[in-house]
Design an enzyme around this catalytic site. Structure first.
Site, short mmCIF file in Angstrom:
data_model
loop_
_atom_site.label_atom_id
_atom_site.label_comp_id
_atom_site.label_asym_id
_atom_site.label_seq_id
_atom_site.Cartn_x
_atom_site.Cartn_y
_atom_site.Cartn_z
N ASP A 64 0.92 -0.99 0.36
CA ASP A 64 -0.04 -0.04 0.41
C ASP A 64 0.83 0.92 -0.28
O ASP A 64 2.44 1.46 0.07
CB ASP A 64 -0.61 -0.12 1.58
N TRP A 65 0.11 2.25 0.05
CA TRP A 65 1.34 3.72 -0.38
C TRP A 65 1.66 4.19 0.60
O TRP A 65 1.57 4.72 2.10
CB TRP A 65 0.17 4.88 -0.71
#
Ligand code: BGC
Length: 747
Positions: A279-280
């Site tokens: 994820d980011w």
């Protein structure tokens, strides 16, 4: 005939196999030519110039790094022109490996569909598959190869703002929806109008403690396997090309560095052949978790655990080569990750034509496509849930549907004339689209519906937030002139979404005060509640005669709402989450255990599992939603009342439309395993059917109960169906069981 079909099938399998083989050969050949730096480049993903969806790491060298083959993928690059510009840079690199463009196409691209949670309320799998298909068609036309969807996190906590993005609280419904959405996005991968799906967030992100985003998750293995993992498995069974890991730590290990989740379960037991993107920034965030001391350790933990691509942490880019040189990361690990990514690039056909999906004509045609708008309107109407519809004091008829002969209608509230608000959170905003024209406001929808046949009055009443009641007087005056009042209130669209956890789920600002003031006029009132999550509005629920939960419905919101208000669409949505009475009940979900001290009724509190100051039940239960007609259930029959493990039971029943108009009902099959080696929920959804019935019509419905439906994870995490008694319950919601029977599973 059978022989021809079998031969054709064998040939198809053979071609698919040989094609895969050639792709594997091509991947291997390319890998041999790659330097270590180029390999690591493939594992590296940067954000582009469009609205960032997380904290941006400033990287001034993006363009030169792409030319040097040091970036494998970009996100937030929108449109054929931009994707082409970046791809042209990649084509200047030594090996000309095309970039992958990913984007959060969560509920539509140009045509915005209802929020995923809203769509889940339709319980219409075909409609959800179609909405994903259309989103893929539009996104792929402008150069997008990959959507970061579907989000399949089960959540029992409406404080968590990201519930808007998933399918709600139930594992069975969530798994069916996950499957449909992946099928919709991916179609046949490699086709022009398909994008890769990315199932997220692996795993258990929806169980963040206290509903606070990014927070820790601590849960038993059984809970993980039984409640949280099945939608991921269903998405994988549908062919999901990629997975995204998650921000949370699970039982003390961040999901991004979690080998058990990614290597043992996903790539091991489930044999997933695609790739996992972080994820980011989640690789770098393992430093904050206190799991690693620096970016280098973070890269080591993530690659070892099975995270193949690094989204915006720069951890792989700057550390993996050194880690390989120090022999801390075997080259085999890197090769495996690179191969997984290259394979997808080949499958998409990007090596044959890196601009395959960048097509200005297709991109243009996707905008304002009437077929897409039609589908958006239909699913928006299907997503609306009728929570209440009674006759106001002194009247015979319920308020809804509003008669088309009504002379004067007052449309009041801060959301009536809004356009973009209807898109909700996680909608894509394209620079070339004028959303003030693109989205049908609720006001416009009503105007479209009634034309000149009725007088439409407006007052804003108040803002969404704040305590200013100056607009109340005008709103009351307008209401007093009308035959019926529609009030459109709720959240702002960015109040439910990522990083939008709330401890207070009441209607924001003075909106409920406005409802009280309008209700006091004595006019028949309909309240539309626009929100991305279950809200609490007890006064409204108890006092206002008609309530529609409209969530955020997207581009066609106004038209869809008007369709339902005037009965051109008879509402059929059912809640995919329990609506609490008070925040103190959260987490709240229908399929809980019985406990050793269950209360016999809602009033019993003494030494039973109950609150002394509040009922246990939700305000509106899972599976609940009304219609303008009524349905009667009858004649439940089980083909057997005793079965062996290998046998099945056919359940039949009749459903009759006992009202005056045609309608659609979601018939729900629930089971209860009476005694288990681990305790079982008091009720669990195991199947459902959407049926359409004309007034007076009766249909016979059939469900099959097989071993799969009776199975659960026992204490040793084995998937078993245990002998004993089961209750069969057929309901119009989880709390409105109309028919019951039971059977025994025997030796
Ligand atoms: C979200 C993901 C999303 C990613 C890229 C993250 O903040 O958690 O769901 O796909 O950003 O925008």
């Amino acid at each position: 005939m059978k022989k021809i079909v079998t031969t054709a099938l064998l040939l198809t399998c053979f071609f698919a196999f040989s094609q895969q083989k050639t792709i594997d050969q091509k991947v291997d050949a390319l890998l041999k030519r790659m330097t270590l730096e180029e390999k690591i480049g493939q594992l590296n993903q940067y954000t582009g110039d469009n609205a960032a969806t997380g904290p941006v790491t400033i990287n001034p060298n993006k363009q030169s790094e792409i030319k040097a083959g040091l970036i494998g993928s970009m996100l937030n690059v929108l449109g054929t022109q931009h994707t082409r510009q970046y791809q042209e840079l990649a084509m200047q690199s030594r090996l000309k490996i095309p970039l992958l463009f990913g984007q959060d196409v969560i509920h539509g691209y140009k045509t915005t569909f209802p929020l995923p949670l809203a769509e889940a309320a339709s319980w219409d799998l075909d409609a959800m598959e179609l909405s994903a298909r259309i989103a893929a068609t539009e996104a792929s036309a402008s150069g997008i190869h990959w959507t970061f969807a579907p989000m399949v996190d089960i959540s029992r906590d409406p404080r968590w703002g990201r519930v808007m993005e998933g399918a709600g609280e139930d594992t069975y419904l969530g798994s069916k929806i996950a499957y449909a959405r992946v099928k919709g996005f991916q179609g046949k991968l490699g086709d022009l109008n398909s994008v890769m799906a990315c199932v997220k967030h692996f795993a258990a992100y929806g169980a963040a403690v206290g509903g606070r985003d990014y927070n820790s998750v601590d849960m038993s293995e059984r809970m993980l396997w039984e409640t949280y993992l099945p939608p991921f498995k269903a998405a994988l069974d549908a062919g999901a090309a990629t997975f995204m890991n998650s921000f949370n730590d699970l039982n003390g290990i961040p999901a991004t560095g979690n080998k058990y989740l990614q290597r043992d379960i996903l790539k091991g037991k489930w044999n997933f052949k695609g790739f996992v993107v972080s994820d980011w920034g989640s690789i770098g965030e393992m430093i904050n978790h206190g799991y690693v001391k620096d970016s280098k350790e973070a890269a080591l933990a993530a690659i070892t655990a099975g995270s193949d691509m690094d989204m915006e942490s720069n951890a792989y880019r700057y550390n993996l080569a050194q880690l390989v040189k120090e022999k801390k990361v075997p080259i085999g690990l890197i090769d495996d990750a690179v191969k997984r990514i290259l394979r997808k690039k080949f499958e998409l056909g990007l090596f044959e034509d890196p601009y395959k999906y960048s097509n200005p004509e297709r991109e243009q045609a996707a905008l304002n496509n009437p077929e897409h708008r039609k589908a958006a309107r239909e699913i928006a109407a299907k997503s609306i849930v009728l929570l209440k519809n009674v006759s106001p004091p002194g009247r015979e008829k319920s308020v809804l549907p509003i008669s088309k002969q009504t002379k004067t209608i007052a449309f009041i509230g801060p959301l009536v004339k809004e356009r973009k608000q209807n898109m909700g959170f996680w909608s894509v905003e394209l620079p070339e689209v004028d959303y003030d024209k693109h989205v049908i406001s609720q006001w416009e929808g009503l105007q479209n519906k009634i034309g000149n046949t009725a007088k439409l009055l407006y007052a804003k009443g108040c803002e969404i937030e704040g305590d200013n009641i100056d607009g109340f007087a005008e709103a009351i005056a307008v209401a007093n002139q009308a035959d019926v009042v529609i009030l459109s209130i709720g959240e702002r669209r960015d109040m439910s979404g990522e990083a939008k956890s709330r401890s207070n789920l009441r209607l924001p600002g003075v909106q409920e005060e406005l409802i009280k003031a309008i209700q006091a006029t004595g006019k028949p009132v309909v309240v539309l509640i626009n929100a991305g999550r279950p809200l609490i509005f007890n006064w409204t629920a108890d006092n206002v005669p008609a309530i529609l939960y409209t969530w955020w419905l997207g581009s066609e919101a106004g038209n869809a709402i008007a369709d339902v208000l005037f009965g051109d669409y008879n509402p059929s949505g059912k809640l995919p989450m329990s609506f609490p009475r008070e925040e103190g009940q959260i987490p709240i979900y229908y399929n809980h255990f019985n406990t050793g001290r269950p209360a016999k009724n809602e009033n019993e509190t003494n030494y039973v599992s109950a609150y002394t100051d509040l009922k246990n039940s939700p305000k509106f239960p899972f599976g609940y939603g009304l219609s303008y007609t009524t349905f009667e259930y009858s004649n439940l029959k089980l083909s057997k009342n005793k079965i062996k493990n290998t046998e099945k039971i056919t359940v039949t029943l009749n459903v009759t439309n006992s009202g005056k108009v045609a309608g659609e009902e979601v018939v729900q099959l629930y089971l209860r395993d009476k005694v288990g080696s681990v305790v079982r929920p008091i009720i669990e959804l195991k199947d459902f059917q959407n049926i359409k019935l004309n007034a007076g019509e009766t249909k016979t419905i059939q469900f099959i109960i097989d071993k799969e439906k009776l199975s659960f994870y026992n204490a040793n995490l084995q998937w078993v169906a245990e002998l004993g008694d089961f209750d069969v319950m057929i309901g119009s919601s989880s709390a409105d069981i109309r028919l019951r029977d039971s059977f025994e599973l025997m030796n």
